[in-house]
Write a protein that holds these residues in place. Structure first.
Motif, short mmCIF file in Angstrom:
data_model
loop_
_atom_site.label_atom_id
_atom_site.label_comp_id
_atom_site.label_asym_id
_atom_site.label_seq_id
_atom_site.Cartn_x
_atom_site.Cartn_y
_atom_site.Cartn_z
N ASP A 179 -8.71 1.23 10.18
CA ASP A 179 -9.60 2.01 11.46
C ASP A 179 -9.79 1.02 12.36
O ASP A 179 -9.97 1.07 13.27
CB ASP A 179 -10.89 2.45 10.43
N ALA A 180 -9.67 -0.21 11.99
CA ALA A 180 -10.13 -1.01 13.22
C ALA A 180 -8.80 -1.27 14.11
O ALA A 180 -9.37 -1.81 15.42
CB ALA A 180 -10.96 -2.61 12.57
N LEU A 181 -7.58 -1.40 13.50
CA LEU A 181 -6.45 -2.20 14.48
C LEU A 181 -5.63 -0.58 14.58
O LEU A 181 -4.85 -1.29 16.25
CB LEU A 181 -5.95 -2.74 13.58
N ALA A 212 3.71 -2.64 12.91
CA ALA A 212 3.79 -3.80 12.71
C ALA A 212 2.80 -4.12 11.55
O ALA A 212 3.39 -5.42 11.30
CB ALA A 212 3.63 -4.51 14.04
N LEU A 213 2.49 -3.47 11.46
CA LEU A 213 1.55 -3.60 9.77
C LEU A 213 2.26 -2.99 8.59
O LEU A 213 1.39 -3.74 7.72
CB LEU A 213 0.19 -2.91 9.95
N THR A 214 4.38 -3.08 8.75
CA THR A 214 4.17 -2.95 7.24
C THR A 214 4.24 -3.96 6.11
O THR A 214 3.50 -3.71 4.86
CB THR A 214 5.54 -2.35 7.70
N ASP A 215 4.11 -5.61 6.47
CA ASP A 215 3.72 -5.53 5.84
C ASP A 215 2.51 -6.00 4.82
O ASP A 215 2.55 -5.75 3.62
CB ASP A 215 3.90 -7.66 6.06
N CYS A 271 1.27 7.83 9.43
CA CYS A 271 0.24 6.68 9.23
C CYS A 271 -0.28 6.72 8.19
O CYS A 271 -0.30 5.28 7.28
CB CYS A 271 -1.24 6.65 10.59
N TRP A 272 -1.48 7.39 7.14
CA TRP A 272 -1.78 7.51 6.68
C TRP A 272 -0.49 7.25 5.24
O TRP A 272 -0.43 6.74 4.27
CB TRP A 272 -2.64 8.72 5.72
N ARG A 273 0.47 8.90 5.82
CA ARG A 273 1.37 8.05 4.82
C ARG A 273 2.67 6.64 4.29
O ARG A 273 2.60 5.86 3.98
CB ARG A 273 2.55 9.67 5.12
N LYS A 274 2.79 6.06 5.76
CA LYS A 274 3.37 5.30 5.86
C LYS A 274 1.96 3.96 5.33
O LYS A 274 2.75 2.83 4.49
CB LYS A 274 3.11 4.28 7.19
N MET A 275 0.83 4.04 5.49
CA MET A 275 -0.15 3.46 4.45
C MET A 275 0.04 2.81 3.19
O MET A 275 -0.51 2.44 1.52
CB MET A 275 -1.21 3.60 5.28
N LEU A 276 0.30 3.51 2.46
CA LEU A 276 -0.11 4.31 0.81
C LEU A 276 1.60 4.75 0.72
O LEU A 276 2.59 4.07 -0.45
CB LEU A 276 0.53 6.18 0.80
N ARG A 277 3.15 3.60 1.56
CA ARG A 277 4.38 3.77 0.84
C ARG A 277 4.94 5.19 0.53
O ARG A 277 5.29 5.01 -0.06
CB ARG A 277 4.50 2.35 0.36
N MET A 278 4.46 5.98 1.24
CA MET A 278 4.50 7.16 0.91
C MET A 278 6.42 8.38 1.48
O MET A 278 5.25 8.48 2.65
CB MET A 278 3.86 8.57 0.50
N SER A 279 7.01 8.44 1.08
CA SER A 279 8.17 8.93 2.32
C SER A 279 7.85 10.86 2.10
O SER A 279 7.24 10.79 1.02
CB SER A 279 9.33 8.72 0.94
N TRP A 280 8.50 11.12 3.51
CA TRP A 280 8.35 12.82 3.41
C TRP A 280 9.66 13.21 2.38
O TRP A 280 8.97 14.20 1.96
CB TRP A 280 8.41 12.87 4.86
#
Length: 136
Positions: free
Chosen positions: A74-76, A54-57, A105-114
């Motif tokens: 960390d907060a949400l 949901a926080l992708t944007d 989650c960290w990879r999603k935040m960094l926009r890093m694909s597996w």
């Protein structure tokens, strides 16, 4: 709920038969009659994945600093996973699932694909001092 022992016992309160259940939700956590935590852990991990998506944007926004994104995570996001974790009986399978979701989650935040074949250590190094929750 009857935990362990003979589950065929009938409990009456004021002459009324009390319904027996295998699981129930108590203060936001699933309690089951086997005493395990796997069902609750799986439920929490699904909720975390949903909130991170949901926080992708926000994750895609290049105008937001990495430090701010870490604070948002960390907060949400992580508090959803950690709610009630003090009472969990965590086995190795559950621990691996928790660690895998944290890295996701960290990879999603960094926009890093597996598909980029970056190691978990490389991802952790992107955050410097910010340690893994599962190792605390």
């Amino acid at each position: 709920m009857i935990c362990g022992g003979d589950t065929n016992q009938q409990v009456k309160v004021n002459g009324e038969l009390v319904e027996q259940v295998a699981t129930f939700n108590f203060l936001g956590s699933i309690i089951d009659n086997a005493g395990g935590s796997s069902q609750e852990i799986r439920r929490r991990l699904v909720m975390v994945r949903s909130s991170a998506i949901a926080l992708t944007d926000i994750w895609k926004d290049r105008g937001i600093s990495k430090a701010t994104k870490i604070h948002i995570m960390d907060a949400l996001v992580f508090p959803i996973a950690l709610y009630g974790c003090e009472t969990w009986a965590v086995g190795m399978t559950d621990k691996k699932k928790i660690l895998a979701l944290e890295m996701w989650c960290w990879r999603k935040m960094l926009r890093m694909s597996w598909k980029e074949h970056k190691t978990n250590e490389f991802v952790r190094n992107q955050f410097g001092e910010h340690a893994s929750y599962a190792k605390k």
